[in-house]
Motif scaffolding. Sequence first.
Motif, PDB file in Angstrom:
ATOM      1  N   GLU A   4       0.911  -1.287   0.070  1.00 21.95           N
ATOM      2  CA  GLU A   4      -0.063   0.193   0.030  1.00 21.95           C
ATOM      3  C   GLU A   4       0.776   1.169  -0.051  1.00 21.95           C
ATOM      4  O   GLU A   4       1.678   1.129   0.695  1.00 21.95           O
ATOM      5  CB  GLU A   4      -0.787  -0.041   1.403  1.00 21.95           C
ATOM      6  CG  GLU A   4      -1.955   1.225   1.126  1.00 21.95           C
ATOM      7  CD  GLU A   4      -2.833   0.910   2.409  1.00 21.95           C
ATOM      8  OE1 GLU A   4      -3.675   1.799   2.462  1.00 21.95           O
ATOM      9  OE2 GLU A   4      -2.540  -0.038   3.213  1.00 21.95           O
ATOM     10  N   GLU A   5       0.368   2.240  -0.876  1.00 15.96           N
ATOM     11  CA  GLU A   5       1.441   3.338  -0.896  1.00 15.96           C
ATOM     12  C   GLU A   5       1.098   4.367   0.287  1.00 15.96           C
ATOM     13  O   GLU A   5       0.022   4.317   0.803  1.00 15.96           O
ATOM     14  CB  GLU A   5       0.914   4.355  -2.322  1.00 15.96           C
ATOM     15  CG  GLU A   5       1.142   3.534  -3.395  1.00 15.96           C
ATOM     16  CD  GLU A   5       2.570   3.462  -3.565  1.00 15.96           C
ATOM     17  OE1 GLU A   5       3.547   4.231  -3.104  1.00 15.96           O
ATOM     18  OE2 GLU A   5       3.170   2.556  -4.363  1.00 15.96           O
ATOM     19  N   PRO A   6       2.244   5.054   0.993  1.00 20.27           N
ATOM     20  CA  PRO A   6       1.900   6.084   1.831  1.00 20.27           C
ATOM     21  C   PRO A   6       1.061   7.262   1.383  1.00 20.27           C
ATOM     22  O   PRO A   6       1.025   7.525  -0.037  1.00 20.27           O
ATOM     23  CB  PRO A   6       3.552   6.450   2.200  1.00 20.27           C
ATOM     24  CG  PRO A   6       4.168   6.377   0.941  1.00 20.27           C
ATOM     25  CD  PRO A   6       3.861   5.157   0.357  1.00 20.27           C
ATOM     26  N   ARG A   7       0.307   7.791   2.372  1.00 23.46           N
ATOM     27  CA  ARG A   7      -0.640   8.884   1.819  1.00 23.46           C
ATOM     28  C   ARG A   7      -1.148   9.629   3.081  1.00 23.46           C
ATOM     29  O   ARG A   7      -0.423   9.285   4.169  1.00 23.46           O
ATOM     30  CB  ARG A   7      -1.986   8.307   1.403  1.00 23.46           C
ATOM     31  CG  ARG A   7      -2.722   7.332   2.496  1.00 23.46           C
ATOM     32  CD  ARG A   7      -3.836   6.590   1.523  1.00 23.46           C
ATOM     33  NE  ARG A   7      -3.093   5.693   0.636  1.00 23.46           N
ATOM     34  CZ  ARG A   7      -3.737   4.875  -0.224  1.00 23.46           C
ATOM     35  NH1 ARG A   7      -5.154   5.355  -0.442  1.00 23.46           N
ATOM     36  NH2 ARG A   7      -3.261   4.030  -1.020  1.00 23.46           N
ATOM     37  N   LEU A   8      -1.460  10.980   2.824  1.00 22.81           N
ATOM     38  CA  LEU A   8      -1.903  11.814   3.926  1.00 22.81           C
ATOM     39  C   LEU A   8      -3.501  11.823   3.782  1.00 22.81           C
ATOM     40  O   LEU A   8      -4.028  11.956   2.455  1.00 22.81           O
ATOM     41  CB  LEU A   8      -1.250  13.253   3.379  1.00 22.81           C
ATOM     42  CG  LEU A   8       0.349  13.297   3.861  1.00 22.81           C
ATOM     43  CD1 LEU A   8       0.681  14.938   3.409  1.00 22.81           C
ATOM     44  CD2 LEU A   8       0.654  13.240   5.166  1.00 22.81           C
ATOM     45  N   PRO A  22       3.947  10.030  -4.048  1.00 22.16           N
ATOM     46  CA  PRO A  22       4.575   9.378  -5.078  1.00 22.16           C
ATOM     47  C   PRO A  22       6.293   9.395  -4.713  1.00 22.16           C
ATOM     48  O   PRO A  22       6.319   9.985  -3.595  1.00 22.16           O
ATOM     49  CB  PRO A  22       4.330  10.191  -6.570  1.00 22.16           C
ATOM     50  CG  PRO A  22       4.241  11.391  -5.807  1.00 22.16           C
ATOM     51  CD  PRO A  22       3.443  11.373  -4.624  1.00 22.16           C
ATOM     52  N   GLU A  23       7.044   8.431  -5.457  1.00 20.97           N
ATOM     53  CA  GLU A  23       8.466   8.540  -4.886  1.00 20.97           C
ATOM     54  C   GLU A  23       9.014   9.956  -5.423  1.00 20.97           C
ATOM     55  O   GLU A  23       8.494  10.656  -6.543  1.00 20.97           O
ATOM     56  CB  GLU A  23       9.378   7.521  -5.815  1.00 20.97           C
ATOM     57  CG  GLU A  23      10.446   7.245  -5.757  1.00 20.97           C
ATOM     58  CD  GLU A  23      10.821   6.472  -4.174  1.00 20.97           C
ATOM     59  OE1 GLU A  23      11.649   6.421  -3.503  1.00 20.97           O
ATOM     60  OE2 GLU A  23       9.532   5.822  -3.651  1.00 20.97           O
ATOM     61  N   ASN A  53      11.700   8.284   0.022  1.00 22.58           N
ATOM     62  CA  ASN A  53      12.564   7.280  -0.348  1.00 22.58           C
ATOM     63  C   ASN A  53      12.265   6.012  -0.288  1.00 22.58           C
ATOM     64  O   ASN A  53      12.707   5.587   1.019  1.00 22.58           O
ATOM     65  CB  ASN A  53      13.808   7.896   0.046  1.00 22.58           C
ATOM     66  CG  ASN A  53      14.902   6.812  -0.500  1.00 22.58           C
ATOM     67  OD1 ASN A  53      14.974   6.258  -1.575  1.00 22.58           O
ATOM     68  ND2 ASN A  53      16.256   7.102   0.086  1.00 22.58           N
ATOM     69  N   GLY A  54      11.525   5.269  -1.138  1.00 23.35           N
ATOM     70  CA  GLY A  54      11.102   3.917  -0.612  1.00 23.35           C
ATOM     71  C   GLY A  54       9.957   3.962   0.360  1.00 23.35           C
ATOM     72  O   GLY A  54       8.890   4.457   0.166  1.00 23.35           O
TER      73      GLY A  54
END
Length: 545
Positions: A4-8, A22-23, A53-54
């Motif tokens: 799962e992508e990190p998000r706010l 995104p990266e 970064n990752g």
Amino acid sequence: MGVEEPRLIRLDSDESEEHVLPEGETRIGRARANAICLRASTVSRFHCYLVRNGDDVRVFDGKSKNPARLNGEPVCGQLLRTGQVLVVGSAEFVYQGTVAERAPVPAAAAPARAASPAVSPQAASPFAPARPGPAPEAARPAFPARRRPALSARTRRSGTGRAREPAMIAALVVLLAAPAVVWLVVSGIPALQEKSAARIPAADPAASDVAGEIEARIAAVESSRDREIERTSARSAKKIDELSAQLLELHSELERLRAQGSAGGEKTQRAAAQELPSGKSRDQREKFYGTISGLEDEPRREPTTVVVPQKPPRVRLKPEEVRKIAERLRRNVEDYATHVITPAILAPDLEKLLTAEGRDAASALIDLEKHARDLLRTTDKSIASNRKRRADLLEKARSDPSSAPPSSDPKAYPKYSPAAGGRETDQRWLDSFETAMKIHQMHREYLAPLREAILVAIARVSAPEGLDELRIRLPIDDDEDLCLAIARSFEGARWHESIPALARRLSSARSDRLRGGLRKSLAALVGEDLGDRSAPWLEWWEKRR
């Protein structure tokens, strides 16, 4: 399981709002170019930015006046953890990391964690998926309850007394501990006060000096205002007394005339009005009362319309347009010898320059006036030169009688009489000198109004930039007409910033005409006449500034 992508996730919005990170770099701010655009006045154009970064995401400040905060602390490159709250202006976000970041610990560490009564990782994170817990223990066999003998009434009463003992012990402890608590509180107040005083920063000496200067300036302005109010009140009271005396005298004169009319005297009202009071002249009588006449003698008055001139609107001209207008005016002034150029021809271009904003237009007017002045001086020099040559030729003829023609010569020279002596060549020179004087005199009659029109245009300049350019030119140029025109422009625009320049020019004025004009303009700006010396005017300006 997918990553799962990190998000706010935004917390202060009614609608669900998530921003996947995104990266690389993700900017947050009020500008539309930012990846996360927040339309709020408390958010800077570029407020902060996040660098991924990752699985690691760090937050940095964008040098805003209202820095972003992570869990209440200003951001300075902290590593974000799941559940932390990021505040950007008035917006609040909660950070949700990747699945790998929120994954449980490996199996090797499971026994140690199981021994601890702390909450499991799945329970600590509100975003972790629910997992089935361990199976409940097997139910234990139920045993029959043991029968107890019934208690007597005395036994029940003794049990009730024992139940009250803990409450009584607690009340006794509170009573004994209350004085100690009060003593601790009272003794701790001075220490708290010392800590509070220590936390208060010391006063900045520079700020204290600035505050003192501001207070002194406020006091000076208030005192100047009070003095001006007193001076104005005194002048108003004096003027009111004069008008009241004149009104009282008019009423007494009217009563006297009515008494004469009721007595049936033969004098008419007009004759009575023409009688002079004792000790007063006709001019004084007309100044105070005017001429009294009957209704049948009054001429019929036609209604009149008073036209109040309005200031022309200011226009903005490009430097190229100002240059073209100035060149056209210069050519027209130089064509004065044709006797066709009049002030009416110069008026449209002069109107454009005097209503234009900026320094270029005022500078063009000053240069045009200087050019016209030079042409006028050249014309005056030519007139004076021809007049001198004519006088020298006549003086030579009077001093040398031998050069005079014989008395029998029938040719008469009215301008070079034979009695004074002279020859035909000298007579022609004399005629040419007089003709040149007449031509230059006629040129001057056409050139002087053109320069006067330029001076009038300078006196009507009202743009702030143009007035500032005239203020710079005032002490440089020695021409009285130009100085008076500049002073009239300051007076008409009510530009008080010109008072120091006018006062310094007053101190260097050589003629009474220039000194009187500058003094009149200063009195109009200040409201009173302070004399011919520049020191009182400058002192007044320093007090009012």
